[in-house]
Design a protein around this motif. Structure first.
Motif, PDB file in Angstrom:
ATOM      1  N   GLU A 199       0.812  -1.209   0.000  1.00  0.00           N
ATOM      2  CA  GLU A 199       0.000   0.000   0.000  1.00  0.00           C
ATOM      3  C   GLU A 199       0.849   1.263   0.000  1.00  0.00           C
ATOM      4  O   GLU A 199       0.332   2.372  -0.081  1.00  0.00           O
TER       5      GLU A 199
ATOM      6  N   GLU B 218       1.944  -4.186  14.466  1.00  0.00           N
ATOM      7  CA  GLU B 218       0.696  -4.683  13.889  1.00  0.00           C
ATOM      8  C   GLU B 218       0.301  -6.021  14.508  1.00  0.00           C
ATOM      9  O   GLU B 218      -0.866  -6.248  14.828  1.00  0.00           O
TER      10      GLU B 218
ATOM     11  N   MET C  17      -3.026  -6.737  16.598  1.00  0.00           N
ATOM     12  CA  MET C  17      -3.994  -7.764  16.210  1.00  0.00           C
ATOM     13  C   MET C  17      -4.191  -8.788  17.322  1.00  0.00           C
ATOM     14  O   MET C  17      -5.304  -9.260  17.561  1.00  0.00           O
TER      15      MET C  17
ATOM     16  N   LEU D  79      -8.032  -3.040   1.787  1.00  0.00           N
ATOM     17  CA  LEU D  79      -8.776  -2.719   3.001  1.00  0.00           C
ATOM     18  C   LEU D  79      -9.131  -1.241   3.014  1.00  0.00           C
ATOM     19  O   LEU D  79      -8.403  -0.417   2.446  1.00  0.00           O
TER      20      LEU D  79
ATOM     21  N   GLU E 221      -9.355   2.579   3.791  1.00  0.00           N
ATOM     22  CA  GLU E 221      -8.408   3.517   4.380  1.00  0.00           C
ATOM     23  C   GLU E 221      -9.082   4.225   5.538  1.00  0.00           C
ATOM     24  O   GLU E 221     -10.164   4.794   5.382  1.00  0.00           O
TER      25      GLU E 221
ATOM     26  N   GLY F 161      -7.367   0.381  12.164  1.00  0.00           N
ATOM     27  CA  GLY F 161      -7.471  -0.489  11.002  1.00  0.00           C
ATOM     28  C   GLY F 161      -7.053  -1.914  11.254  1.00  0.00           C
ATOM     29  O   GLY F 161      -7.074  -2.745  10.346  1.00  0.00           O
ATOM     30  N   TYR F 162      -6.676  -2.239  12.492  1.00  0.00           N
ATOM     31  CA  TYR F 162      -6.192  -3.588  12.771  1.00  0.00           C
ATOM     32  C   TYR F 162      -7.322  -4.595  12.887  1.00  0.00           C
ATOM     33  O   TYR F 162      -7.086  -5.795  12.794  1.00  0.00           O
TER      34      TYR F 162
ATOM     35  N   LYS G 242      -7.583  -6.008   9.487  1.00  0.00           N
ATOM     36  CA  LYS G 242      -6.363  -6.772   9.216  1.00  0.00           C
ATOM     37  C   LYS G 242      -6.393  -8.107   9.955  1.00  0.00           C
ATOM     38  O   LYS G 242      -5.960  -9.132   9.420  1.00  0.00           O
ATOM     39  N   SER G 243      -6.917  -8.095  11.177  1.00  0.00           N
ATOM     40  CA  SER G 243      -6.986  -9.347  11.933  1.00  0.00           C
ATOM     41  C   SER G 243      -8.003 -10.292  11.318  1.00  0.00           C
ATOM     42  O   SER G 243      -7.828 -11.515  11.333  1.00  0.00           O
TER      43      SER G 243
ATOM     44  N   ARG H  60      -8.668 -10.461   8.050  1.00  0.00           N
ATOM     45  CA  ARG H  60      -8.012 -11.028   6.868  1.00  0.00           C
ATOM     46  C   ARG H  60      -6.964 -12.065   7.269  1.00  0.00           C
ATOM     47  O   ARG H  60      -6.852 -13.122   6.626  1.00  0.00           O
ATOM     48  N   TYR H  61      -6.211 -11.760   8.319  1.00  0.00           N
ATOM     49  CA  TYR H  61      -5.195 -12.702   8.795  1.00  0.00           C
ATOM     50  C   TYR H  61      -5.843 -14.018   9.223  1.00  0.00           C
ATOM     51  O   TYR H  61      -5.347 -15.112   8.908  1.00  0.00           O
TER      52      TYR H  61
ATOM     53  N   GLN I  38      -7.181 -16.010   6.208  1.00  0.00           N
ATOM     54  CA  GLN I  38      -6.092 -16.634   5.445  1.00  0.00           C
ATOM     55  C   GLN I  38      -5.617 -17.928   6.094  1.00  0.00           C
ATOM     56  O   GLN I  38      -5.068 -18.797   5.412  1.00  0.00           O
TER      57      GLN I  38
END
Length: 436
Positions: free
Chosen positions: A152, A225, A229, A388, A390, A400-401, A404-405, A407-408, A411
């Motif tokens: 990004e 990060e 998370m 994700l 902004e 924004g975590y 991200k968590s 998506r993590y 995955q």
């Protein structure tokens, strides 16, 4: 000095500074695109070259001010081309300047070694050497930098990190150019080759230090990060545990109330009271039934979030087959559904029209895959960075975590997350293979 050291051509320096800026601009999130970016790039090259060439013959007292102006031009080039903060632009400007100094000095050292006695008769060979060294050196820098700048294009550089980088950059520039000002110091060179050696190796060492510092910043960012998370994961799980305990108490109260209603109905009482009590019993049954998804973790989460939504005049609806998540870890369910619902609720609370505060969740099986869909009414524009949204909050590196968590976690199950806006609806789709 016993031999005369020809200055590095100012055009070489201008091109080196220009290319160094382009290296970092190509890796950052750009503000300008297409022909606007191309036109601006050409304009900057012309301005940089013109300024350095016209200031070539100024007295030595104007040398440092001229270099400051040149760096300021690099700063504006990077800042106006990319969607970054002033601090981030300053950070990358220092790194670009040191890289430019290194490549220009390296090329000129090779040039001087090969043709120190015939500078006037090597035009074509000089152009060839210049091209080879610049392409190779800046290409190598680009490859190394590409590995450490996120897709990004944002590192969220802070003031302290910028000041550290600036201090290193000033020190490197001062030491590498000391011999051009005076040879009467313990750190100055006496001969042309010595001066070039000092300059090139000091610039190389400075660039290596800045690169190592950059790696450290990147590692700290990743570590931050991960810690953020993990904190979110624990928070969602703790919320689930607290909600579970609260709901168990509610269930006890529900059964007590149910028994009380039965007892009251057995008594001789007015018809209106019986009617009212019957209505209460039906409502309790409905409330009990609507929170049964087939998964006790989801039951707890939806009951807790729904109670919060009711208190904030938000309508939460869901069509969920919770049995599809029987093989998913409890903490992962909490992470995905807890964060998704929290984000939706946080946004809906900002909508003034309470009738538009809508959230809908679906979970179903589709052709051998598990599909989760989270939708909420959305009135703003959606800007995605790295897939994700902004964040619009201040101190964006602290937010924004949650997504991200999600998506993590997805995955981990070989799934993907897709976010988009459809009309006035924010939609997050999660697709993963059926859990076995």
């Amino acid at each position: 000095m016993t031999d005369v050291l020809p200055d590095i051509p100012r055009l070489y320096t201008a091109i080196a500074e220009w290319i160094a800026c382009i290296v970092y601009i190509s890796l950052l999130k750009k503000k300008l695109h297409g022909w606007k970016l191309i036109g601006f790039v050409v304009l900057v090259l012309f301005a940089q070259a013109t300024f350095l060439i016209t200031t070539k013959d100024l007295p030595i007292v104007f040398w440092i001010p001229s270099m400051i102006v040149a760096i300021a031009m690099m700063f504006l080039f990077i800042y106006l081309s990319c969607e970054i903060t002033l601090i981030e632009a300053g950070y990358f400007s220092v790194r670009a300047f040191v890289a430019a100094e290194l490549v220009a000095s390296f090329e000129w050292q090779i040039h001087y070694f090969l043709w120190k006695d015939e500078f006037e008769n090597t035009f074509m060979a000089s152009i060839l050497l210049f091209s080879i060294v610049f392409v190779f050196s800046f290409g190598l820098i680009w490859i190394f930098e590409r590995r450490l700048i996120p897709k990004e294009g944002k590192l969220n550089i802070r003031k302290r990190e910028f000041l550290s980088t600036l201090t290193i950059g000033v020190a490197v520039f001062s030491i590498s150019n000391l011999s051009f000002i005076t040879s009467r110091t313990p750190f100055s060179g006496q001969y042309a080759q010595d001066i070039l050696n000092i300059r090139t190796f000091v610039d190389l060492g400075g660039f290596a230090i800045l690169y190592a510092y950059h790696i450290q910043i990147n590692d700290l960012r990743v570590r931050h990060e991960l810690q953020a998370m993990q904190t979110i994961l624990r928070k969602q799980y703790e919320q689930y545990q607290q909600s579970k305990e609260s709901i168990e108490i509610i269930n006890y109260k529900y059964h007590d109330l149910k028994n009380q209603i039965i007892a009251l109905k057995a008594l001789k009482s007015p018809e209106e009271r019986n009617k009212y009590l019957t209505q209460m019993e039906d409502e309790i049954k409905f409330y009990e039934a609507q929170n049964k998804t087939g998964n006790h973790v989801l039951d707890t989460l939806f009951t807790s979030k729904n109670l919060y939504c009711i208190n904030n005049n938000i309508t939460l609806t869901y069509v969920v087959d919770g049995t599809l998540l029987d093989n998913m870890e409890v903490m992962d369910i909490c992470t995905i559904f807890g964060n998704a619902l929290d984000n939706a609720i946080e946004y809906e609370k900002q909508i003034e029209d309470e009738e538009k505060r809508l959230i809908h969740v679906t979970l179903f099986k589709q052709k051998g895959f598990l599909m989760m869909k989270f939708e909420n009414y959305f009135e703003d524009e959606l800007y995605l960075v790295g897939g994700l949204p902004e964040t619009t909050k201040k101190e964006s590196h602290q937010h924004g975590y949650g997504l991200k968590s999600i998506r993590y976690t997805v995955q981990k199950y070989d799934g993907v997350v897709n976010i988009e806006k459809k009309g006035n609806w924010f939609e997050m789709k999660i697709l993963m293979p059926l859990l076995k």
